[in-house]
Structures are given as C-alpha cells and as structure tokens.
Enzyme design. Structure first.
Site, mmCIF file in Angstrom:
data_model
loop_
_atom_site.group_PDB
_atom_site.id
_atom_site.type_symbol
_atom_site.label_atom_id
_atom_site.label_comp_id
_atom_site.label_asym_id
_atom_site.label_seq_id
_atom_site.Cartn_x
_atom_site.Cartn_y
_atom_site.Cartn_z
ATOM 1 N N ASP A 78 -1.618 -7.344 -34.599
ATOM 2 C CA ASP A 78 -0.919 -6.780 -35.747
ATOM 3 C C ASP A 78 -0.500 -5.328 -35.522
ATOM 4 O OD1 ASP A 78 -1.329 -9.207 -36.881
ATOM 5 O OD2 ASP A 78 -2.204 -8.455 -38.733
ATOM 6 N N CYS A 119 -9.373 -11.444 -33.900
ATOM 7 C CA CYS A 119 -8.485 -10.583 -34.680
ATOM 8 C C CYS A 119 -7.852 -11.291 -35.872
ATOM 9 C CB CYS A 119 -7.453 -9.929 -33.768
ATOM 10 S SG CYS A 119 -8.208 -8.682 -32.688
ATOM 11 N N ASP A 120 -7.028 -10.531 -36.567
ATOM 12 C CA ASP A 120 -6.678 -10.755 -37.962
ATOM 13 C C ASP A 120 -6.401 -12.203 -38.371
ATOM 14 O OD1 ASP A 120 -6.615 -8.078 -37.365
ATOM 15 O OD2 ASP A 120 -5.045 -7.611 -38.775
ATOM 16 N N LYS A 121 -5.322 -12.805 -37.876
ATOM 17 C CA LYS A 121 -4.967 -14.163 -38.300
ATOM 18 C C LYS A 121 -5.703 -15.220 -37.494
ATOM 19 C CE LYS A 121 -2.572 -11.696 -40.505
ATOM 20 N NZ LYS A 121 -3.006 -10.690 -39.549
ATOM 21 N N CYS A 172 1.415 18.072 -37.358
ATOM 22 C CA CYS A 172 0.718 17.604 -36.160
ATOM 23 C C CYS A 172 1.640 17.840 -34.970
ATOM 24 C CB CYS A 172 0.378 16.121 -36.313
ATOM 25 S SG CYS A 172 -0.342 15.341 -34.843
ATOM 26 N N CYS A 191 -10.314 -3.406 -33.735
ATOM 27 C CA CYS A 191 -10.244 -1.979 -34.094
ATOM 28 C C CYS A 191 -11.393 -1.579 -35.021
ATOM 29 C CB CYS A 191 -8.899 -1.668 -34.714
ATOM 30 S SG CYS A 191 -7.513 -1.943 -33.588
ATOM 31 N N GLU A 442 2.735 -6.719 -43.061
ATOM 32 C CA GLU A 442 1.832 -5.629 -43.421
ATOM 33 C C GLU A 442 2.610 -4.321 -43.455
ATOM 34 O OE1 GLU A 442 -2.455 -7.200 -41.756
ATOM 35 O OE2 GLU A 442 -1.390 -5.663 -40.644
ATOM 36 N N SER A 468 -2.225 -3.732 -44.049
ATOM 37 C CA SER A 468 -3.273 -3.754 -43.047
ATOM 38 C C SER A 468 -4.591 -3.351 -43.693
ATOM 39 C CB SER A 468 -2.916 -2.772 -41.930
ATOM 40 O OG SER A 468 -4.044 -2.462 -41.150
#
Length: 569
Positions: A78, A119-121, A172, A191, A442, A468
C-alpha cells in the site's frame, strides 16, 4: 481426509503419478496435505523475508506428520501504491487473494492450510479464504518492522509521509527529508506503527486464528522463526482434532477482535476487513457494533500514528495476550472462545501479565475513555462513516467549516501541497469509494501532508474512500452511501458549511431542505473512468464500505447510467 479423493485407490494412479513427478514418495503422499500459502514477493518489505519463515513452517508441518504443499498469492504494498493509479488495485486484491486460495485448496483437495502473510489486504484475504473453505487453517504473520531512529526518537513510515507535507510547507529541508527517508524503515517487516497490517495481524490473534505472539513478535527476532515452526505443528493438531475456522470465528470471537481493536486504537480499515471476514464466516458484524463497543471499551494503547509507541513496545509490554488478559479481567472480552491452540482465550492468557502500564494502560487509567474508532452518521453519511478518534486532536473533535470540494484524490493533494487549504477548512474528497474510484483508495498522502503542515489540528477531511492506518487527524472515511451510488456527499458544493461532531457521532451538511432538493434534482451520477477491465468488473459487484466492501454474487445494476470523468490516468 479430504485429500483421499485425490490419492486413494486404483483410479487415482494418475494423480499419484503426477505427485511422484514432483518428487513425493508414497509415504509422503499418504500424509495429510497442508497447503502452505506463501505471500512472499520481492516488493513488499513485510514479505521479503517470508521464504525464511516458510522453511520454518514447512519443517513444523513435516515434523508433525503432514505434507507441506507450498503455493503463492499476490500482494500489493500500500505504501508504494499510495497516491496513484496503483492504489485502486489494493482493496480489490483482497478478493483475488481469497478466490485464488479457494481455487487451489478445492482444486487439490487439501486437508488444511497454513497461511503465511503479513500486510494490509493479504491478511484478511487469506483469513476470508479460510472462513469460506472451513478446513483446518492457521494464520501466521511475518511480523512487524522495527521502528527507525532519527534525532533521538523512534520514527516509522508515517514520518516520511508527514515530512513530505513539512517539506512542501518549507518546514523541512531537502537534507532532513532524505535522512528521514533513509531511517524510517530500517528492515523487513510490516511497517512499525499500529497501521493496517499490524492491526490485522493483532486481530488474527484476538480472533483466535493465530498463535499468541503472532501480532507483535518482530520480524527480525528468532522467536518469529520459532512461531512459524510451532504454527506448522499446530495446524496438524487442528487437522487431527477436526477444528475448523468456523468453530473459532463465532460472534463472540468477533466481539473479542473488535474490543481489542478499540483498545489498541487500530486502523479504520479494521471496520472494512473484520465485517468482510465475518461475512465469509456467516457471522453478522454491522458497523454499528464498533460504535456500541467503543462506548464501553477504553483506548488503552497509544500507538503510532496517534501516539508515541510502536509494535516492538507493545510486544515488550506483553503483546496481545497481556491486552486480552486485561480486557478479560474487566469483563470486556469473552474468555470461552476456542482458538487455534485448541484451548480457549482464557486458557491462553491465564499467566500473561502487562509488563509496562504506559504501553498497555490499566482500565481505570486509559488514554481515552472510549475506544479508538467512532462511527458517525448524519445527513452526509446516512449509512455511516468511520474515524479513528484516538488520533484526533481534542480541539478537532467538534469542527464546523467551509467545504473544499475535490472529485478525486489527486486534485486534493495538489491543493494541499500548494498551500491552498486554509485553517478551518473541511476538505471533501469524493468519487473514491468502492464503486466510484473504483477500489476505495487510501488517502494517506493528503492526510499526512496536512499533518506535516500542522493542519491536522485545524482542518478536517472526509471522503467516501478510506485511510491508511498511518493517518491521523480529523479524517472521516467510508462515507456511505458513496458519491457514485447517489450518496449525499455528491451534493456538497464549495463553501458549504460542514459539521464534524465526533462526540455526538454526527456528520452533517448545513444547507436548507429546499436547496438540498434542488441539488438532488440536478445531480448527474458519475464515477472515475479507468482503463482496466478488472476494476470495471469489480465496481459492478462491490458493496459499500460500511458493508466491508465485499462482493455480491450477482451484480446490482445502477438505476441510471453514470457519467465517467477523469479520462486516462
């Protein structure tokens, strides 16, 4: 055994011949056939090390008398897919993963499944396949990434996304952005914050589909290899005992998962994936259940992106077993639920203690009295919407401001990075739902850009898309019905007054009934145009976000033809 239909008797001589061509002996073929679903690929940092764990899991299966039969599934990162066409494919990949596992398991008469994921999905997709097939199955994850270090503090992927926003605002430097890029993701694993991947890995443990430690043992820790071996042994015990996913995935198990999610302050995507998994298991889990439990289950863990702690800290504090023990002690979880250990939740956590009361706070001293997620309804979201209230600044819990309306994520992101969003605004991103996007992208890039500019404390954002797990701020997603399905979010115009009232659970558009009717009469249904046969097929079958974005078995035709916009991406 199910595999007998593919290996027993004279008529199956051709079948056995094919297995022998793959190198398997007669005595191996006689063993239970365990599908080892390995989601390794060379793109996703949470998956690059899975071949190592697959070897450990196969050793466990083999030692316990099974025949491990490894096969792959796809996976989308993602983070890499974020903020471009690729993110449209992320959520739909969940259905492809579940379908492909079903095909492999049924096509080869497998006796059980060990689902190696991260991971996510990929996590919910694998779990959905297990629930559909209802053969003995166990989920084991690749584990979380360690947090990075920068200027004496822990950082993670969300730090990089937010640094992009600071960089665009001149806060930054190029050098600092580069240093954060180098430091925030130090190695393999999902992550490091309580983002979607780690939320779902913890949910597998809370549901009882994974062994204790699944959600929090770091990817680089040797204990992760030992867990994979133990998982191989455990799946063989499930086969012998005849324990199946639907024996575990009961309404009470989903109660435990939602309670754990609320206590953790997990990703809003859990409100998509847990209902989808419940649907696959034949259990009803309406979105309102999250809100009902959230009023009694307190927020006990202040995890990134909303707080200072990372998954390694949660593991050090005792992990999900310690959290479940604390919830059980307060009467907020169900201890009788069966798990893949063959024991109940209460038995699994009986000796577990919290080792750090700041990482997992006591019930009488929570970070917030209510759980991490809230469900908002109102004239803008008649079916509901979701916000991670634990990651919202106190001053943004109630916010009224003028709408800044964007048909699609790209236009909103451009406006945010160009500094055209003012304090007090309510950013509206629509036509990003499951059908309208299609694929329900997301929105981490715009939310992180706002946070990086310090506007997460002054600007709200709402969308019929999703977020996310790394999103923080007054970000309201899954607004349903979505714009492409005739939802009220399609009626919002630039400058309209919108009220986000999280304590009151309301999301409202401040226009008169007469104006509402006039706009509705002129509304022309539309959706984003994509040149993808797969996505256009997906949008015909997918349900709304508040229904878990699951697929209908037959398509529901729209009443009127939608007008595409956006052209080639």
């Amino acid at each position: 055994m199910r595999s007998d239909q593919a290996k027993r008797g004279p008529a199956r001589a051709p079948h056995r011949a094919l297995l022998k061509a793959a190198g398997y002996t007669d005595w191996e073929i006689e063993r239970p056939w365990i599908g080892l679903v390995n989601s390794y690929n060379a793109l996703i940092p949470g998956h690059v090390h899975l071949n190592r764990l697959a070897a450990a899991a196969k050793a466990g299966i083999y030692a316990a008398g099974g025949l491990p039969l490894e096969f792959p599934v796809i996976g989308v990162c993602d983070g890499i897919a974020m903020n471009h066409l690729g993110m449209k494919f992320s959520l739909p990949s969940r259905e492809l993963i579940a379908d492909s596992i079903e095909i492999m398991a049924q096509g080869h008469a497998l006796d059980g499944l060990l689902l190696l994921t991260n991971c996510d999905k990929i996590i919910p997709g694998m779990a959905m396949a297990a629930a559909r097939l209802n053969i003995p199955s166990l989920v084991v994850s690749g584990g979380p990434m360690m947090a990075g270090r920068f200027e004496g503090r822990d950082i993670d992927l969300s730090s990089a996304f937010e640094a992009v926003g600071r960089h665009a605002a001149g806060r930054c430097s190029d050098e600092e952005l580069r240093e954060i890029e180098e430091a925030c993701c130090p190695g393999c694993g999902s992550c490091a914050g309580m983002f979607t991947a780690n939320t779902m890995n913890c949910m597998m443990e809370a549901l009882g589909l994974a062994l204790p430690g699944n959600g929090t043992i770091p990817a680089v820790d040797a204990a992760r290899d030992r867990l994979a071996k133990d998982a191989g042994v455990a799946v063989m015990e499930l086969v012998r005992a005849g324990i199946r996913p639907r024996d575990i995935l009961t309404p009470q198990a989903f109660h435990n998962a939602v309670a754990a999610d609320l206590a953790l302050g997990g990703s809003t995507n859990s409100a998509l994936h847990l209902p989808a998994l419940a649907h696959a298991a034949g259990v009803d889990l309406p979105l309102d259940r999250f809100d009902e439990l959230g009023r009694s289950v307190p927020h006990l863990c202040s995890m990134s992106p909303g707080g200072p702690y990372h998954i390694q800290d949660l593991h050090r504090a005792g992990g999900i077993p310690a959290l479940m023990a604390r919830l059980l002690a307060g009467g907020l979880a169900r201890g009788e639920c069966l798990t893949v250990t063959g024991r109940s939740v209460a038995e699994n956590v009986a000796s577990r203690k919290v080792r750090d009361d700041e990482v997992i706070r006591p019930l009488d001293r929570p970070y917030h009295a209510q759980g991490g997620l809230a469900v908002l309804k109102g004239n803008l979201a008649p079916l509901g919407s979701v916000v991670k209230q634990s990651a919202v600044a106190e001053e943004m819990l109630c916010h009224t401001g003028p709408a800044r309306v964007f048909d699609g994520e790209e236009a909103a992101t451009e406006a945010i990075l160009a500094g055209r969003i003012r304090d007090g605004d309510v950013v509206v991103i629509r036509y990003e739902g499951p059908k309208g996007g299609p694929g329900m992208r997301e929105m981490l890039t715009p939310t992180a850009a706002l946070a990086g500019q310090g506007k997460d404390r002054t600007v709200a954002l709402l969308t019929d898309g999703r977020f996310s797990g790394a999103t923080r701020g007054a970000a309201v997603g899954h607004v349903s019905p979505e714009a492409a399905s005739g939802g009220p979010i399609a009626l919002v115009q630039e400058g309209d007054s919108i009220t986000v009232d999280i304590p009151g659970r309301r999301l409202d558009l401040g226009i008169s009934p007469e104006e509402w009717q006039a706009r509705e009469a002129k509304r022309i249904p539309k959706e984003q145009a994509v040149e993808s046969p797969f996505l256009n097929r997906y949008r015909r079958f997918v349900r709304s976000g508040v229904e878990g974005a699951v697929l209908d078995e037959t398509p529901r035709e729209d009443v009127c033809r939608k007008t595409p916009f956006g052209g080639k991406e």
